[in-house]
Design an enzyme around this catalytic site. Structure first.
Site, PDB file in Angstrom:
ATOM      1  N   ASP A 182      13.353   2.460  -9.441  1.00 18.93           N
ATOM      2  CA  ASP A 182      12.902   1.794 -10.535  1.00 18.93           C
ATOM      3  C   ASP A 182      10.911   2.208 -10.502  1.00 18.93           C
ATOM      4  O   ASP A 182      10.316   1.605  -9.789  1.00 18.93           O
ATOM      5  CB  ASP A 182      12.673   0.129 -10.286  1.00 18.93           C
ATOM      6  CG  ASP A 182      12.601  -0.812 -11.635  1.00 18.93           C
ATOM      7  OD1 ASP A 182      13.347  -0.358 -12.157  1.00 18.93           O
ATOM      8  OD2 ASP A 182      12.010  -1.587 -11.516  1.00 18.93           O
ATOM      9  N   GLU A 266      15.449   6.198 -12.354  1.00 17.68           N
ATOM     10  CA  GLU A 266      15.212   5.685 -13.720  1.00 17.68           C
ATOM     11  C   GLU A 266      15.357   7.287 -14.654  1.00 17.68           C
ATOM     12  O   GLU A 266      13.834   7.993 -14.488  1.00 17.68           O
ATOM     13  CB  GLU A 266      15.147   4.369 -14.050  1.00 17.68           C
ATOM     14  CG  GLU A 266      15.715   4.346 -15.078  1.00 17.68           C
ATOM     15  CD  GLU A 266      14.916   2.608 -15.360  1.00 17.68           C
ATOM     16  OE1 GLU A 266      15.059   2.472 -16.325  1.00 17.68           O
ATOM     17  OE2 GLU A 266      14.242   2.657 -14.536  1.00 17.68           O
ATOM     18  N   ASP A 348      12.440  -5.588 -10.068  1.00 13.54           N
ATOM     19  CA  ASP A 348      12.873  -4.365  -9.930  1.00 13.54           C
ATOM     20  C   ASP A 348      13.991  -4.063  -8.423  1.00 13.54           C
ATOM     21  O   ASP A 348      13.798  -2.896  -9.107  1.00 13.54           O
ATOM     22  CB  ASP A 348      11.121  -4.111  -9.401  1.00 13.54           C
ATOM     23  CG  ASP A 348      10.145  -4.996 -10.741  1.00 13.54           C
ATOM     24  OD1 ASP A 348      10.491  -4.469 -11.933  1.00 13.54           O
ATOM     25  OD2 ASP A 348       9.102  -4.453 -10.977  1.00 13.54           O
TER      26      ASP A 348
END
Ligand SMILES: [Zn+2]
Length: 377
Positions: A182, A266, A348
Site C-alpha cells: 500500500d 496499488e 494501511d
C-alpha cells in the site's frame, strides 16, 4: 534475454578538456540545427528542394568543427534520421511535432559509439578529449557489452558520462514470498507482512532549503552576477534532491526485489492526487512515479513479478477478512473496523492485504500457496 542498462558517472575534466567538451556540445548542436533548418524549409511546391549537408560536408564548411569528435557529429546526424523516420511513420499512433532548434539551455550533451570510448577504473577515454578523470561508484558487471556513452553537462555545470551497456539478465533466486504494498502519504510503503518503508524526511528538509533559495533568487536583479549565482544555487539544490531521491528509490526497490517473488501494488493516480493541494508536496516528494517505473524494470530484469491493482479498487474501504465495505471511511481514520466480522486493523495493513489478494486474482498464474499466506497474516 538481454536488457540495456545505463551507468551514470560524474567526470572531472581538466580546464582544457572542459573547453573541448563545451565545443563538442556546440558542434553537435550545429549539426542538429542545420538539419532542422533544412527540414523546416521543405516546400512541396518546389521541384528543387534544399538538401541538408552531411556532417562531413558541414566540417568542410566550418573548419573549426574538425577539432571535435567526428563520431559525435555522426551520431547526431543519425539522431535526426531517426527523428525523420518517426515523423513520417504511418504506424505511429501519436503524431510528433516539428523538430525544434536547440540552444545552449536545452542541449548540453553528445553521444559516442562503443569504439570511441573506453571505461577504465578511474578514467574514461573519450575520442578527441583523451583520458578524463572519473569516479566509478558503480562498476559495470562483467560480461556486459558496451554500446555507447552520452557525455553531458547539467545545470550546475557538472560533467557526466552515462554509459549504456547490454547485459544478460540473470534472475535472482526465488524466495517463495509474496507481498501486497500500500502506498501512502504517512508511510511510503506498507506491506501486508509488516514490511514498512517510512516516507523519507530529507525531501522535506531539502524542500525548505529550496524554497529559501528560490525566494533569494526572485529578489535578484535580472542579468546581474548575483542572480547568476543564486540561480546556480537553486540548480544545485534541485540536483541534490534528485540524487537523494534516486538513491532512496534504488535502495528500496532492490530490497523488495530481493525479498519477494510476487509484488502486488496499488496503481495510484498520482496526477489526480497532486491536485489535492495539501497532499501535493509529500506526494511529489516521495516520487511515486519514479518508484513505480524502477520497481517494474527491476522486476523484469531479475525475473520477479509486479502486478498493479486498479486504482478504483477499494483497497482501504474493504475488509480484508470478510469483504464488507466501509463506504464512510475517511483519510483520517487510521484504523479499519469491520462492522460485519469485527476485524480491527491498521488501515494501511488492511489495504495492503486487499491489494495482494486482488493482485493475485488479476495475475494469471496459479498461486494457491500465497492465498493461504494472506489468510494467516
Ligand atoms: Zn470483516
Amino acid at each position: 534475454m538481454t536488457t540495456l542498462k545505463a551507468f551514470k558517472y560524474r567526470i572531472y575534466p581538466t580546464k582544457q578538456q572542459a573547453v573541448l567538451l563545451n565545443k563538442t556540445f556546440g558542434c553537435v548542436r550545429v549539426v542538429w540545427n542545420h538539419n532542422v533548418e533544412v527540414f523546416n524549409k521543405f516546400d512541396k511546391n518546389l521541384t528543387e528542394q534544399e538538401q541538408s549537408l552531411t556532417s562531413t560536408q558541414l566540417k568542410q564548411k566550418f573548419v573549426w568543427m574538425s577539432e571535435v569528435s567526428a563520431a559525435a557529429l555522426q551520431q547526431k546526424e543519425m539522431d535526426f534520421k531517426t527523428f525523420k523516420k518517426n515523423y513520417f511513420s504511418t504506424s505511429r499512433k501519436k503524431k510528433i511535432g516539428r523538430p525544434a532548434f536547440k540552444n545552449r539551455d536545452s542541449n548540453q550533451s553528445y553521444r559516442l559509439p562503443n569504439q570511441k570510448f573506453t571505461l577504465r577504473e578511474n578514467t574514461i577515454q573519450l575520442e578527441k578529449i583523451g583520458k578524463v578523470k572519473l569516479v566509478l561508484d558503480r562498476a559495470v558487471p562483467v560480461g556486459c557489452k558496451f554500446m555507447s556513452v552520452t557525455v553531458s553537462k547539467n545545470k550546475c555545470g557538472q560533467f557526466l558520462a552515462s554509459v549504456l551497456v547490454e547485459c544478460e539478465i540473470i534472475a535472482k533466486p526465488k524466495t517463495g514470498k509474496f507481498i501486497g504494498l500500500d502506498i501512502g502519504i504517512k508511510t511510503f510503503l506498507t506491506g501486508n507482512d509488516g514490511f514498512i518503508v517510512e516516507n523519507p524526511q530529507f525531501f522535506r528538509e531539502s524542500q525548505a532549503e529550496l524554497k529559501q533559495a528560490q525566494r533569494h533568487l526572485s529578489r535578484k536583479k535580472k542579468g546581474s552576477s548575483r542572480r547568476k549565482k543564486a540561480k546556480l544555487k537553486v540548480a544545485r539544490i534541485h540536483n541534490k534532491i534528485a540524487n537523494r531521491r534516486k538513491h532512496f528509490i534504488q535502495e528500496k526497490t532492490t530490497e523488495i526485489i530481493n525479498l519477494y517473488d510476487f509484488i502486488g501494488i496499488e496503481d495510484l493516480n498520482v496526477a489526480g492526487m497532486v491536485q489535492n493541494h495539501k497532499l501535493a508536496k509529500s506526494i511529489s516528494d516521495a516520487a511515486f512515479t519514479e518508484f513505480y517505473s524502477t520497481l517494474i524494470y527491476k522486476a523484469a530484469w531479475y525475473g520477479k513479478e509486479v502486478v498493479k491493482v486498479d486504482r478504483w479498487f477499494a483497497s482501504s474501504k474493504t475488509c480484508s477478512c470478510c469483504g464488507w465495505k466501509n463506504e464512510n471511511l475517511t483519510l483520517s481514520d487510521r484504523v479499519f473496523e469491520c462492522l460485519a466480522c469485527g476485524l480491527k486493523k491498521d488501515r494501511d495493513l488492511n489495504a495492503s492485504e486487499n491489494i495482494l489478494k486482488e493482485a493475485l486474482r488479476v495475475s494469471s498464474a496459479i498461486r494457491t500457496q500465497s492465498e493461504c499466506q494472506t489468510e494467516i497474516a
